[in-house]
Design an enzyme around this catalytic site. Structure first.
Site, PDB file in Angstrom:
ATOM      1  N   LYS A 119      28.877  26.417  40.727  1.00  0.00           N
ATOM      2  CA  LYS A 119      29.497  27.289  39.719  1.00  0.00           C
ATOM      3  C   LYS A 119      29.452  26.598  38.362  1.00  0.00           C
ATOM      4  O   LYS A 119      29.073  27.201  37.359  1.00  0.00           O
ATOM      5  CB  LYS A 119      30.944  27.557  40.097  1.00  0.00           C
ATOM      6  CG  LYS A 119      31.747  28.226  38.993  1.00  0.00           C
ATOM      7  CD  LYS A 119      33.170  28.478  39.379  1.00  0.00           C
ATOM      8  CE  LYS A 119      34.029  27.277  39.222  1.00  0.00           C
ATOM      9  NZ  LYS A 119      34.377  26.937  37.826  1.00  0.00           N
ATOM     10  N   ASN A 120      29.782  25.326  38.334  1.00  0.00           N
ATOM     11  CA  ASN A 120      29.905  24.625  37.051  1.00  0.00           C
ATOM     12  C   ASN A 120      28.564  24.262  36.436  1.00  0.00           C
ATOM     13  O   ASN A 120      28.510  23.831  35.285  1.00  0.00           O
ATOM     14  CB  ASN A 120      30.808  23.401  37.198  1.00  0.00           C
ATOM     15  CG  ASN A 120      32.253  23.828  37.421  1.00  0.00           C
ATOM     16  OD1 ASN A 120      32.582  25.002  37.309  1.00  0.00           O
ATOM     17  ND2 ASN A 120      33.094  22.876  37.751  1.00  0.00           N
TER      18      ASN A 120
ATOM     19  N   ARG B 200      38.173  29.922  31.132  1.00  0.00           N
ATOM     20  CA  ARG B 200      38.062  28.979  30.017  1.00  0.00           C
ATOM     21  C   ARG B 200      36.604  28.693  29.675  1.00  0.00           C
ATOM     22  O   ARG B 200      36.240  28.495  28.513  1.00  0.00           O
ATOM     23  CB  ARG B 200      38.765  27.700  30.445  1.00  0.00           C
ATOM     24  CG  ARG B 200      38.548  26.563  29.544  1.00  0.00           C
ATOM     25  CD  ARG B 200      39.103  25.288  30.113  1.00  0.00           C
ATOM     26  NE  ARG B 200      38.587  24.196  29.359  1.00  0.00           N
ATOM     27  CZ  ARG B 200      38.975  23.883  28.120  1.00  0.00           C
ATOM     28  NH1 ARG B 200      39.893  24.605  27.549  1.00  0.00           N
ATOM     29  NH2 ARG B 200      38.441  22.874  27.491  1.00  0.00           N
TER      30      ARG B 200
ATOM     31  N   CYS C 243      45.369  26.642  30.977  1.00  0.00           N
ATOM     32  CA  CYS C 243      45.430  27.250  32.308  1.00  0.00           C
ATOM     33  C   CYS C 243      46.376  26.384  33.135  1.00  0.00           C
ATOM     34  O   CYS C 243      46.996  25.470  32.635  1.00  0.00           O
ATOM     35  CB  CYS C 243      44.048  27.322  32.921  1.00  0.00           C
ATOM     36  SG  CYS C 243      43.469  25.714  33.360  1.00  0.00           S
TER      37      CYS C 243
ATOM     38  N   ARG D  84      44.285  21.935  27.850  1.00  0.00           N
ATOM     39  CA  ARG D  84      42.833  22.075  27.755  1.00  0.00           C
ATOM     40  C   ARG D  84      42.399  22.638  26.396  1.00  0.00           C
ATOM     41  O   ARG D  84      41.841  23.722  26.297  1.00  0.00           O
ATOM     42  CB  ARG D  84      42.316  22.933  28.907  1.00  0.00           C
ATOM     43  CG  ARG D  84      42.675  22.285  30.247  1.00  0.00           C
ATOM     44  CD  ARG D  84      42.189  23.088  31.414  1.00  0.00           C
ATOM     45  NE  ARG D  84      40.744  22.887  31.620  1.00  0.00           N
ATOM     46  CZ  ARG D  84      40.075  23.551  32.552  1.00  0.00           C
ATOM     47  NH1 ARG D  84      40.688  24.443  33.288  1.00  0.00           N
ATOM     48  NH2 ARG D  84      38.791  23.349  32.718  1.00  0.00           N
ATOM     49  N   PRO D  85      42.692  21.919  25.328  1.00  0.00           N
ATOM     50  CA  PRO D  85      42.273  22.357  23.995  1.00  0.00           C
ATOM     51  C   PRO D  85      40.750  22.321  23.858  1.00  0.00           C
ATOM     52  O   PRO D  85      40.039  21.884  24.767  1.00  0.00           O
ATOM     53  CB  PRO D  85      42.918  21.322  23.080  1.00  0.00           C
ATOM     54  CG  PRO D  85      43.122  20.125  23.920  1.00  0.00           C
ATOM     55  CD  PRO D  85      43.352  20.620  25.307  1.00  0.00           C
ATOM     56  N   VAL D  86      40.268  22.810  22.728  1.00  0.00           N
ATOM     57  CA  VAL D  86      38.813  22.812  22.489  1.00  0.00           C
ATOM     58  C   VAL D  86      38.474  22.099  21.182  1.00  0.00           C
ATOM     59  O   VAL D  86      37.427  22.340  20.584  1.00  0.00           O
ATOM     60  CB  VAL D  86      38.249  24.250  22.468  1.00  0.00           C
ATOM     61  CG1 VAL D  86      38.255  24.851  23.857  1.00  0.00           C
ATOM     62  CG2 VAL D  86      39.017  25.130  21.482  1.00  0.00           C
TER      63      VAL D  86
ATOM     64  N   ASP E 138      38.050  17.503  40.574  1.00  0.00           N
ATOM     65  CA  ASP E 138      38.000  18.773  41.320  1.00  0.00           C
ATOM     66  C   ASP E 138      38.123  18.561  42.823  1.00  0.00           C
ATOM     67  O   ASP E 138      38.206  19.532  43.565  1.00  0.00           O
ATOM     68  CB  ASP E 138      36.694  19.522  41.015  1.00  0.00           C
ATOM     69  CG  ASP E 138      36.689  20.037  39.590  1.00  0.00           C
ATOM     70  OD1 ASP E 138      35.630  20.474  39.115  1.00  0.00           O
ATOM     71  OD2 ASP E 138      37.747  19.981  38.937  1.00  0.00           O
TER      72      ASP E 138
ATOM     73  N   ILE F 106      42.234  12.908  34.452  1.00  0.00           N
ATOM     74  CA  ILE F 106      41.490  13.865  33.617  1.00  0.00           C
ATOM     75  C   ILE F 106      42.396  14.952  33.067  1.00  0.00           C
ATOM     76  O   ILE F 106      42.346  15.287  31.890  1.00  0.00           O
ATOM     77  CB  ILE F 106      40.328  14.504  34.443  1.00  0.00           C
ATOM     78  CG1 ILE F 106      39.407  13.410  34.999  1.00  0.00           C
ATOM     79  CG2 ILE F 106      39.567  15.506  33.589  1.00  0.00           C
ATOM     80  CD1 ILE F 106      38.645  12.616  33.957  1.00  0.00           C
TER      81      ILE F 106
ATOM     82  N   ARG G 290      37.179  32.398  42.908  1.00  0.00           N
ATOM     83  CA  ARG G 290      36.511  31.929  41.693  1.00  0.00           C
ATOM     84  C   ARG G 290      35.591  30.760  41.978  1.00  0.00           C
ATOM     85  O   ARG G 290      34.626  30.539  41.277  1.00  0.00           O
ATOM     86  CB  ARG G 290      37.554  31.497  40.646  1.00  0.00           C
ATOM     87  CG  ARG G 290      38.352  32.629  40.056  1.00  0.00           C
ATOM     88  CD  ARG G 290      39.223  32.117  38.925  1.00  0.00           C
ATOM     89  NE  ARG G 290      38.407  31.364  37.975  1.00  0.00           N
ATOM     90  CZ  ARG G 290      38.939  30.515  37.094  1.00  0.00           C
ATOM     91  NH1 ARG G 290      40.240  30.315  37.050  1.00  0.00           N
ATOM     92  NH2 ARG G 290      38.166  29.860  36.244  1.00  0.00           N
TER      93      ARG G 290
END
Ligand code: EPZ
Length: 421
Positions: free
Chosen positions: A22-23, A96, A120, A125-127, A309, A331, A401
Site C-alpha cells: 500500500k505504501n 493523510r 490522525c 503528523r504535521p506537513v 508499522d 517515530i 485500509r
C-alpha cells in the site's frame, strides 16, 4: 458497521500470497500527475486507501481506471491537463497520504491547493517538512481556511535541500517535484524505505534522471517532461511481518509467498533473535509455532531500522514470552492505542510515555475490542487467533485500509474468522 468475529485456538496450515505494498502504491499513484501518458501499476493491492487516492486523483483530472483491480490487481492512471488543482478536505481527511499530490501538482500545474491532512489517531503528523522543502524549489505557500495553497509562477527550480528530519512522505513529495524542476536538486537526509526506492525506480522508468547516493543523499536532474510506464509494485513488507507473527504464535505451518528478502532483513534478524522457526525459500518463507522465551529491547526506527508499522504486532508476540520486553516507539508520539485493547484480551503491557513494557501474560482470551489505527488493528486479529473463545473486532474499516483480503487469507489456512454486518 461491519465487524470481524474470530474464534481462537485454530491451527493455521496453508499458503498466504503477500499483496502489493500500500505504501508503495500511494506515491506511485500520485506520480501519474507528472505525465500525460498512462501509468500502469501491476500488483496494486485492492484496499480502501487505493480507492481513496483514486478519488483524490480523479478530482484533479486523472482518469483512474480500476476495472482490472479486483481480478488482476492492475490500475491505469492517465492525467489529462485540467484546471483542477484542489484536493478537497472531505477526501484528504480520510487519508493523510493525499498530501502526496502536492509535489506533483506544483511541478505540473505550478499551483496546488491541498487540504491540511487532519492529524490522525497516531499523532499530529504535521506537513511542515513537505512545505519547507517544496518552498526551497520555488513554491510559495500560504495556509487559508485549512488549505495549503501554493504556487510557483516561474516553475520550480532545482536547489540543495537538507531535510531537517527523516520523513517518508516529505521525501516522496520532494523527489516527485524535483523530477520536473529546472536544473539539479540535491536532497540530503532522505528516507530510504523500500517504498521510496520503488517510487524512484518507477520515476526513472518514466524518464526521470535520478541518482541515489549513499548516506541518504539523492541527486535529481530536472527534465522537461516524463512519459508513461508500466511498473510492478513491490510486496508489502509489513504484511509479511504480520503473517510471520501469525505463523509463529499459532499451531500449524504458514507458507508466505511473494517475499522480497532485501526489504525485510531487519525484521528477520529480530525474529531470528527470538528463535522464531522460519525456513527461507527463494521468495517464500515457512514459519511454525515458536517458543518465545527471550526478552528483547526494541526501538522503532526509520528504515533500515525496525518499522513502527509492526510495533503493535510485535507486542502480541512478545506477550507470549515468559520474560518481559521493552518496545520504544520513536517515530510517532501516540502509537499505543492498541495497548488498552490488547490488555482487555489478557495482555499485560504497561506504557510510560513512548516506552512500552510487555510482560508475560500466558495467553489471551476473546473480547469485544475496537480497531484504532490501520496497522495496530491487525494486532487485535493476531491476539484473537490464539485467544480462548470469541473476539469481535469493531471498526474494521481500519483493517480494510491496510490488509487485502485479510479474512480470506486467514480463513483459507483454517482460521475461524468471518465478517458480519
Ligand atoms: C509513512 O507515513 C507511512 N504511510 C506510515 O504508514 C509509516 O508509519 C510512516 O511513513 C513511518 O514509516 C505511507 O507511506 C502512506 P513520516 P508518513 O513523514 O510519510 C513527523 C500506514 O498507513 N513529520 O515518515 O506520514 C511525523 O509526524 C502508515 O501504513 C513531521 O513532523 O510518515 C512522524 O512523527 C501508518 N513533519 C514522523 O515525522 C512532516 O512534515 C515520521 O513521519 C512530516 C512528518
Amino acid at each position: 458497521m461491519e465487524k470481524i468475529v474470530i474464534v481462537g485456538e485454530e491451527p493455521l496450515q496453508g499458503t498466504i500470497a503477500i499483496s502489493g505494498s500500500k505504501n508503495a502504491s500511494l506515491p506511485l499513484m500520485a506520480a501519474s500527475i507528472l505525465t500525460n501518458d498512462p501509468l500502469i501499476l501491476n500488483n496494486t493491492p485492492n484496499l480502501a486507501d487505493i480507492h481513496t487516492m483514486g478519488s483524490v486523483l480523479d478530482s484533479l483530472g486523472v482518469n483512474f481506471d480500476k476495472t482490472n483491480l479486483i481480478e488482476n490487481n492492475q490500475i491505469q492512471l492517465t492525467y489529462k491537463e485540467s484546471n483542477k488543482a484542489l484536493a478537497e478536505y472531505d477526501l484528504v481527511r480520510k487519508m493523510r497520504a493525499s498530501i502526496l499530490v502536492l509535489g506533483p501538482l506544483l511541478a505540473r500545474k505550478r499551483e496546488a491547493s491541498v487540504s491540511m491532512p487532519g492529524g490522525c489517531a497516531i499523532g499530529a503528523r504535521p506537513v511542515n517538512i513537505h512545505v519547507d522543502a517544496l518552498a526551497k524549489l520555488g513554491g510559495e505557500f500560504n495556509l487559508e481556511q485549512g488549505y495549503i495553497k501554493c504556487e510557483a509562477k516561474a516553475g520550480l527550480k532545482g536547489a540543495k535541500i537538507e531535510l531537517p528530519m527523516i520523513s517518508v512522505g516529505a521525501t516522496e513529495n520532494i523527489i516527485m517535484a524535483a523530477t520536473l524542476a529546472k536544473g539539479e536538486t540535491e536532497i540530503n537526509n532522505i528516507a530510504i524505505e523500500p517504498e521510496i526506492i520503488d517510487l524512484i525506480d518507477c520515476l526513472k522508468a518514466m524518464g526521470a534522471l535520478i541518482e541515489l547516493q549513499p548516506n541518504r543523499k539523492i541527486l535529481i536532474q530536472g527534465v522537461d517532461e516524463l512519459h508513461g510506464a508500466t511498473h510492478n509494485v513491490i510486496p508489502d513488507r509489513i504484511e509479511v511481518g504480520t503473517y510471520i507473527i501469525a505463523g509463529a504464535i499459532t499451531e500449524g505451518e504458514l507458507e508466505l509467498k511473494n517475499i522480497n528478502f532485501d526489504h525485510i532483513e531487519n525484521l528477520l534478524s529480530v525474529f531470528e533473535n527470538l528463535d522464531i522457526n522460519m525456513h527461507k525459500g527463494d521468495n517464500s518463507l515457512k514459519v511454525n509455532i515458536s517458543d518465545i522465551s527471550k526478552s528483547i529491547e526494541l526501538d522503532t526506527r526509520e528504515f533500515p531500522g525496525f518499522p513502527t508499522d509492526l510495533q503493535a504486532q510485535m507486542m502480541v508476540l512478545l506477550s507470549l514470552s515468559n520474560s518481559s520486553s521493552v518496545i520504544r516507539e520513536n517515530i510517532f508520539e501516540n502509537r499505543f492505542m492498541h495497548v488498552p485493547e490488547l490488555n482487555r484480551m489478557g495482555a499485560n503491557i504497561e506504557t510510560i510515555g513512548s516506552k512500552a513494557i510487555i510482560n508475560s501474560c500466558g495467553g489471551f482470551s476473546g473480547a469485544q475490542v475496537m480497531a484504532t489505527d490501520l496497522r495496530a488493528s491487525v494486532s487485535l486479529v493476531l491476539a484473537s487467533l490464539i485467544a480462548k473463545g470469541e473476539t469481535t473486532i469493531n471498526r474494521v474499516y481500519h483493517l480494510d485500509r491496510g490488509y487485502e483480503k485479510l479474512e480470506n487469507k486467514l480463513a483459507s489456512c483454517g482460521a475461524n474468522i468471518k465478517r458480519i454486518q
